[in-house]
Design a protein around this motif. Structure first.
Motif, PDB file in Angstrom:
ATOM      1  N   ASP A 124      24.229  17.815 -14.012  1.00  0.00           N
ATOM      2  CA  ASP A 124      24.591  18.317 -12.691  1.00  0.00           C
ATOM      3  C   ASP A 124      25.767  19.277 -12.795  1.00  0.00           C
ATOM      4  O   ASP A 124      25.686  20.429 -12.404  1.00  0.00           O
ATOM      5  CB  ASP A 124      24.930  17.142 -11.778  1.00  0.00           C
ATOM      6  N   ARG A 125      26.882  18.782 -13.342  1.00  0.00           N
ATOM      7  CA  ARG A 125      28.097  19.586 -13.448  1.00  0.00           C
ATOM      8  C   ARG A 125      28.478  19.720 -14.916  1.00  0.00           C
ATOM      9  O   ARG A 125      28.570  18.724 -15.635  1.00  0.00           O
ATOM     10  CB  ARG A 125      29.263  18.918 -12.699  1.00  0.00           C
ATOM     11  N   GLU A 132      26.331  23.286 -11.785  1.00  0.00           N
ATOM     12  CA  GLU A 132      27.685  23.763 -11.512  1.00  0.00           C
ATOM     13  C   GLU A 132      28.509  23.692 -12.780  1.00  0.00           C
ATOM     14  O   GLU A 132      28.441  22.708 -13.521  1.00  0.00           O
ATOM     15  CB  GLU A 132      28.330  22.902 -10.423  1.00  0.00           C
ATOM     16  N   ASP A 186      18.346  19.453  -6.810  1.00  0.00           N
ATOM     17  CA  ASP A 186      18.680  18.747  -5.574  1.00  0.00           C
ATOM     18  C   ASP A 186      17.753  17.595  -5.257  1.00  0.00           C
ATOM     19  O   ASP A 186      17.828  17.008  -4.187  1.00  0.00           O
ATOM     20  CB  ASP A 186      18.705  19.733  -4.390  1.00  0.00           C
ATOM     21  N   ARG A 220      36.819   9.352  -9.707  1.00  0.00           N
ATOM     22  CA  ARG A 220      36.646  10.014  -8.415  1.00  0.00           C
ATOM     23  C   ARG A 220      37.284   9.174  -7.310  1.00  0.00           C
ATOM     24  O   ARG A 220      37.183   7.949  -7.303  1.00  0.00           O
ATOM     25  CB  ARG A 220      35.151  10.210  -8.142  1.00  0.00           C
ATOM     26  N   SER A 225      36.713   8.021  -4.162  1.00  0.00           N
ATOM     27  CA  SER A 225      35.577   7.913  -3.248  1.00  0.00           C
ATOM     28  C   SER A 225      35.396   6.468  -2.825  1.00  0.00           C
ATOM     29  O   SER A 225      35.921   5.542  -3.453  1.00  0.00           O
ATOM     30  CB  SER A 225      34.298   8.423  -3.926  1.00  0.00           C
ATOM     31  N   GLU A 276      37.006  19.603  -4.421  1.00  0.00           N
ATOM     32  CA  GLU A 276      35.689  20.160  -4.711  1.00  0.00           C
ATOM     33  C   GLU A 276      34.559  19.164  -4.480  1.00  0.00           C
ATOM     34  O   GLU A 276      33.399  19.466  -4.759  1.00  0.00           O
ATOM     35  CB  GLU A 276      35.640  20.669  -6.155  1.00  0.00           C
ATOM     36  N   TRP A 277      34.878  17.951  -4.012  1.00  0.00           N
ATOM     37  CA  TRP A 277      33.828  16.987  -3.727  1.00  0.00           C
ATOM     38  C   TRP A 277      33.145  17.349  -2.409  1.00  0.00           C
ATOM     39  O   TRP A 277      33.559  18.272  -1.707  1.00  0.00           O
ATOM     40  CB  TRP A 277      34.401  15.568  -3.657  1.00  0.00           C
ATOM     41  N   ASP A 278      32.139  16.578  -2.036  1.00  0.00           N
ATOM     42  CA  ASP A 278      31.475  16.815  -0.763  1.00  0.00           C
ATOM     43  C   ASP A 278      32.437  16.528   0.386  1.00  0.00           C
ATOM     44  O   ASP A 278      33.504  15.929   0.203  1.00  0.00           O
ATOM     45  CB  ASP A 278      30.217  15.944  -0.644  1.00  0.00           C
ATOM     46  N   GLU A 279      32.053  16.945   1.578  1.00  0.00           N
ATOM     47  CA  GLU A 279      32.957  16.879   2.729  1.00  0.00           C
ATOM     48  C   GLU A 279      33.417  15.457   3.028  1.00  0.00           C
ATOM     49  O   GLU A 279      34.601  15.215   3.293  1.00  0.00           O
ATOM     50  CB  GLU A 279      32.260  17.477   3.956  1.00  0.00           C
ATOM     51  N   THR A 327      33.568  12.795   0.980  1.00  0.00           N
ATOM     52  CA  THR A 327      34.447  12.283  -0.071  1.00  0.00           C
ATOM     53  C   THR A 327      35.829  12.911   0.016  1.00  0.00           C
ATOM     54  O   THR A 327      36.850  12.228  -0.130  1.00  0.00           O
ATOM     55  CB  THR A 327      33.826  12.547  -1.453  1.00  0.00           C
ATOM     56  N   THR A 328      35.873  14.206   0.276  1.00  0.00           N
ATOM     57  CA  THR A 328      37.162  14.890   0.401  1.00  0.00           C
ATOM     58  C   THR A 328      37.953  14.349   1.592  1.00  0.00           C
ATOM     59  O   THR A 328      39.174  14.139   1.507  1.00  0.00           O
ATOM     60  CB  THR A 328      36.949  16.405   0.551  1.00  0.00           C
TER      61      THR A 328
END
Length: 365
Positions: free
Chosen positions: A4-5, A36, A55, A191, A193, A225-228, A230-231
């Motif tokens: 993924d990253r 990414e 995805d 992370r 989260s 840079e995490w999803d909305e 998580t941020t």
């Protein structure tokens, strides 16, 4: 091979890239597909193909061909013997390639993704690899997977990269991070989260009400840079301003914070393996983890286990550790345990064997 990253803090990303590097070092050609790039750590790859569409559109793999066209066409051009994906969602890339060329697929499960009834979504998969028996059991129970298709291979690390911390290394690490030499440091690395239970750790630390001059909780893994969701979760925890907590950004070097610490904690609500705990044990640190998913299987008798979602129990476990003196012999024993149970060479041998058995041409003679 798909990830993924490329780079990043997560254990899945670091483990996937390390396995690609190891396979390449053994003489295999590794062509990498990624979504990414965070850090340029994929120098082992013979080729790299970027795709925005890893995805997970598994119900309709043909619909994914358009978005996955660069990656799929690269796969056709390179004619691999096997496609090795490191997320179940990445089958959205592998399945079209299998349908076009017949190339077999090996899918490495680093966690349970929540997919159910995966028979039609996993056509072409010759074998699944699971990082723990607990994760394999979850896929069998919820995903309706035939257990005979699953190989359980625990993650591994190079223990030479995570040596037992001695006095000079501890002093140097603390100087680099600006930590006073006499402070007691609790480390969390990962992370920030909800599934990692960082809010439980913050609650536990607040309950302890330790003097911040001499007791610090070091949380390594802050990123915007995490999803909305998580941020937002992360930023809300930081905004609480609990005394004695240092919020450090995501970093490639995870060894220095471990060398500076006195205790490592992983308060996860869900955790298939727990790479951060294995790395901490290798440096000789005592560890506290939660009794959830694959963590008891990973920690065994080498650390303290508490119930997830229990700041009271976690705080009590941390408090007990404050009164225990550092034990050099116990630290060496933890390192030896990791070297025997979670060797990266042993993991590479096992993964390579699955890839050989699944590949079109089999093992080279």
């Amino acid at each position: 091979m798909s990830v993924d990253r490329v780079g990043g803090m997560g254990g899945v990303e670091r483990m996937s890239i390390e396995m690609g590097r190891r396979l390449s070092a053994r003489g295999h050609r590794v062509d990498l597909v990624y979504r990414e790039a965070v850090w340029p750590v994929a120098e082992f790859a013979a080729s790299m193909t970027h795709s925005n569409d890893l995805d997970g559109r598994l119900e309709h793999p043909l619909r994914a061909v358009r978005g996955m066209a660069p990656a799929v066409l690269a796969g056709v051009r390179h004619a691999p013997d096997v496609v090795y994906v490191n997320r179940f969602e990445d089958l959205s890339f592998a399945l079209p390639l299998h349908m076009l060329t017949g190339v077999p697929i090996v899918c490495h499960w680093h966690y349970f993704s929540g997919h159910t009834r995966i028979e039609l979504k996993s056509r072409g998969v010759k074998a699944f690899i699971s990082v723990s028996q607990a994760t394999a059991d979850e896929w069998v129970a919820k995903g309706n997977v035939d257990p005979r298709r699953i190989e359980v291979i625990p993650n591994g690390i190079n223990t030479r990269d995570f040596p037992v911390t001695d006095g000079p290394a501890r002093t140097t690490a603390r100087e680099r991070l600006g930590i006073r030499p006499d402070a007691f440091i609790v480390n969390y690395c990962g992370r920030v989260s909800t599934e990692k239970g960082v809010d439980v750790l913050v609650d536990a630390w607040e309950r302890l009400a330790l003097p911040p001059e001499t007791h610090r909780l070091m949380i390594v893994g802050v990123s915007q840079e995490w999803d909305e969701a998580t941020t937002a979760y992360q930023n809300a925890l930081i905004a609480r301003n609990v005394p004695g907590i240092d919020w450090l950004p995501t970093r490639a070097d995870v060894l220095t914070p471990l060398q500076a610490a006195d205790l490592a904690v992983l308060p996860s609500r869900h955790e298939s393996f727990g790479l951060a705990i294995v790395e901490a044990l290798s440096t000789g640190l005592p560890v506290i983890a939660t009794r959830t998913d694959g963590l008891p299987e990973t920690v065994r008798d080498q650390g303290v286990l508490v119930e997830p979602d229990s700041p009271e129990e976690l705080a009590a476990a941390i408090k007990r550790q404050l009164t225990m003196d550092a034990n050099a012999e116990a630290a060496r024993h933890r390192h030896l345990f990791v070297n025997q149970a979670y060797s990266i060479e042993r993991m590479t041998d096992a993964v390579e064997d699955v890839l050989y058995r699944s590949a079109r041409r089999g093992r080279k003679r």
